[in-house]
Design an enzyme around this catalytic site. Structure first.
Site, PDB file in Angstrom:
ATOM      1  N   CYS A  65      31.633  42.233  42.188  1.00 58.86           N
ATOM      2  CA  CYS A  65      32.578  41.815  42.344  1.00 58.86           C
ATOM      3  C   CYS A  65      33.091  42.306  44.041  1.00 58.86           C
ATOM      4  CB  CYS A  65      33.802  42.098  41.593  1.00 58.86           C
ATOM      5  SG  CYS A  65      35.383  41.451  41.930  1.00 58.86           S
ATOM      6  N   CYS A  69      39.479  46.907  43.278  1.00 63.86           N
ATOM      7  CA  CYS A  69      40.268  47.489  42.383  1.00 63.86           C
ATOM      8  C   CYS A  69      39.626  48.897  41.948  1.00 63.86           C
ATOM      9  CB  CYS A  69      40.569  46.594  41.013  1.00 63.86           C
ATOM     10  SG  CYS A  69      40.818  44.959  41.389  1.00 63.86           S
ATOM     11  N   CYS A  72      37.883  49.833  38.650  1.00 62.24           N
ATOM     12  CA  CYS A  72      36.898  49.081  37.921  1.00 62.24           C
ATOM     13  C   CYS A  72      35.630  49.291  38.334  1.00 62.24           C
ATOM     14  CB  CYS A  72      37.288  47.441  38.405  1.00 62.24           C
ATOM     15  SG  CYS A  72      36.140  46.282  37.656  1.00 62.24           S
ATOM     16  N   CYS A 109      37.347  36.196  24.195  1.00 56.33           N
ATOM     17  CA  CYS A 109      37.924  36.466  25.378  1.00 56.33           C
ATOM     18  C   CYS A 109      36.674  36.376  26.567  1.00 56.33           C
ATOM     19  CB  CYS A 109      38.556  37.717  25.589  1.00 56.33           C
ATOM     20  SG  CYS A 109      39.757  38.070  24.467  1.00 56.33           S
ATOM     21  N   CYS A 142      40.399  32.863  25.072  1.00 53.43           N
ATOM     22  CA  CYS A 142      41.190  33.218  26.273  1.00 53.43           C
ATOM     23  C   CYS A 142      40.088  33.499  27.133  1.00 53.43           C
ATOM     24  CB  CYS A 142      41.726  34.484  25.872  1.00 53.43           C
ATOM     25  SG  CYS A 142      42.657  35.403  27.353  1.00 53.43           S
ATOM     26  N   CYS A 202      48.378  35.874  28.524  1.00 50.93           N
ATOM     27  CA  CYS A 202      47.867  37.494  28.256  1.00 50.93           C
ATOM     28  C   CYS A 202      47.991  38.256  29.535  1.00 50.93           C
ATOM     29  CB  CYS A 202      46.442  37.396  27.580  1.00 50.93           C
ATOM     30  SG  CYS A 202      45.654  38.990  27.300  1.00 50.93           S
ATOM     31  N   ARG A 272      48.346  44.793  22.334  1.00 52.36           N
ATOM     32  CA  ARG A 272      46.978  45.131  21.968  1.00 52.36           C
ATOM     33  C   ARG A 272      46.374  46.370  22.690  1.00 52.36           C
ATOM     34  NH1 ARG A 272      43.176  40.488  24.214  1.00 52.36           N
ATOM     35  NH2 ARG A 272      44.658  39.483  23.241  1.00 52.36           N
TER      36      ARG A 272
HETATM   37  S1  SF4 Z   1      39.449  44.097  38.155  1.00 51.29           S
HETATM   38 FE1  SF4 Z   1      37.309  44.437  38.792  1.00 51.29          FE
HETATM   39  S2  SF4 Z   1      36.070  42.380  38.464  1.00 51.29           S
HETATM   40 FE2  SF4 Z   1      38.346  41.960  38.331  1.00 51.29          FE
HETATM   41  S3  SF4 Z   1      38.889  41.562  40.477  1.00 51.29           S
HETATM   42 FE3  SF4 Z   1      39.307  43.733  40.441  1.00 51.29          FE
HETATM   43  S4  SF4 Z   1      37.247  44.594  41.211  1.00 51.29           S
HETATM   44 FE4  SF4 Z   1      36.750  42.567  40.399  1.00 51.29          FE
END
Ligand code: SF4
Length: 412
Positions: A65, A69, A72, A109, A142, A202, A272
């Site tokens: 990605c 974040c 993550c 999902c 979803c 959601c 959830r």
């Molecule tokens: S949560 Fe993870 S997969 Fe989703 S945009 Fe952020 S870094 Fe990327």
């Protein structure tokens, strides 16, 4: 306890507590914990009986990605040794989904890492949904693909999607400290786009990232204002190789208080227990079922959950029952709100200020082990820094090595 009597009475009427009352739930003591669970349980049973909705995650595209974040394992620069693979083919995704449905899941999902989908990605997901619905026409789908551009939500709705997930994750005030590559407002915008297109919204949160009680209350009230039909409550899985790897600050008792607060603020909304259930609630998971009415079955996106059969046994042993495909999840008046939003092209509850949005959810963690179907490397190294206090707990976090993207059977 006056507080709990008040919250129970409001919840039974479908009323939202004050912000001060929500904060007071988070401040209760361990001696009061079972009373808090019992009060939230009365509200839960009022609107959802003893039903537990099972949801099943299929990670369509893992890792790689470009977003940052910090919670993550799939983020830019993540050193977490998770599975990394590009888009599953529709039949591969349908096979994984079928395993979840066979295990009792009512909703599948479909999640893909990334900032947001291209129009070609929408085509891919359209084909995948067709393959899944061909095998299981009743299954709810979803979709969770990140930030949406104009008309993409409408295309997903027309292709058969029932819901769109995009989590707010944390309060508007602290959002900039966990992610720099997109904003809280971006997330709000996507939830509004999804809801406006007639998709069930959601959107949830992640607890355990070092936030304050006020932050938690802020995001939960924002989700209520946004009109989220389903609120996934993730408990941070601090993956090695991510900036929050040492952020182990949750206890089972704290998790139960957070779930109870979410329930009181969202009395008639699907709540959830999402990623981190096994890691943080541990042996207290059954008490969580008295508050939440929905869980994920089996594994998460990048981490492994307990065996699917263990989930089913836990539900039965705790005196609950798996919600069937023919049963409505939301109370009738909430379905009316969703229908009104669809008809009016707006989001949320009638007088909603359209609070915030959500994006692709963590719904799981990552840790270590070689990638099975690796097809590329993470974009580039970043600041994999800032490890706060605390110890790495790789003993509690197991990287997913089975199911979608591997040669091994899914856990369902
Ligand atoms: S949560 Fe993870 S997969 Fe989703 S945009 Fe952020 S870094 Fe990327």
């Amino acid at each position: 306890m006056d507080l709990l009597d008040t919250l129970t009475a409001k919840g039974l009427r479908g009323e939202v507590p004050t912000r001060e009352e929500a904060l007071a739930v988070l401040a209760t003591t361990d001696d009061e914990l079972l009373d808090v669970v019992a009060a939230a349980g009365k509200v839960r049973r009022r609107w959802f009986g003893r039903r537990v909705k099972l949801n099943y995650l299929v990670n369509l595209k893992s890792g790689l990605c470009p977003e940052d974040c910090s919670y993550c394992s799939q983020r830019l620069g993540s050193k977490a040794e998770i599975l990394k693979y590009t888009w599953l083919k529709p039949d591969q995704a349908a096979d994984a989904a079928r395993a979840g449905v066979a295990g009792g899941a009512k909703r599948v999902c479909l999640v893909a890492s990334g900032r947001g989908p291209t129009d070609r990605d929408i085509d891919r997901v359209t084909d995948t949904m067709a393959a899944i619905k061909e095998a299981d026409p009743e299954v709810e789908i979803c979709v969770c693909l990140g930030l949406l551009s104009d008309n993409q939500a409408e295309r997903l709705k027309a292709a058969g999607a029932d819901a769109y997930n995009h989590n707010l994750n944390t309060s508007e005030g602290t959002y900039g400290t966990i992610t720099k590559t997109h904003t809280y407002a971006d997330r709000v915008d996507t939830v509004q786009k999804a809801h406006g297109a007639g998709l069930s919204a959601c959107s949830g949160l992640i607890a355990g990232m070092g936030e304050s009680d006020e932050d938690l209350v802020d995001v939960v009230f924002a989700l209520r204002e946004l009109g989220s039909d389903s609120v996934p409550v993730n408990f941070l899985i601090p993956f090695e190789g991510t900036p929050l790897a040492k952020e182990w600050n949750l206890t089972p008792q704290r998790c139960l208080r957070i779930l109870a607060m979410v329930r009181f603020v969202n009395p008639d909304t699907e709540v959830r227990i999402a990623g981190g259930r096994e890691v943080h609630l541990r042996t207290m998971q059954p008490l969580g079922l008295h508050i939440a009415n929905s869980i994920f079955l089996g594994d998460y996106l990048t981490s492994e959950g307990q065996a699917g059969q263990t989930d089913l046994d836990m539900i039965k042993d705790a005196g609950f029952e798996v919600e069937g495909a023919g049963e409505a999840t939301l109370p009738r008046h909430r379905a009316d709100v969703a229908e009104a939003a669809q008809a009016g092209g707006g989001c949320g509850t009638a007088a909603s200020a359209c609070g915030s949005g959500g994006g692709c959810g963590p719904c799981g963690g990552h840790s270590h082990t070689p990638a099975v179907t690796a097809s590329a490397e993470p974009a580039e190294e970043t600041t994999d820094s800032g490890e706060p206090g605390g110890e790495l707990r790789s003993d509690l976090v197991k990287v997913r090595r089975r199911g979608a993207g591997t040669e091994l059977a899914p856990n369902a």
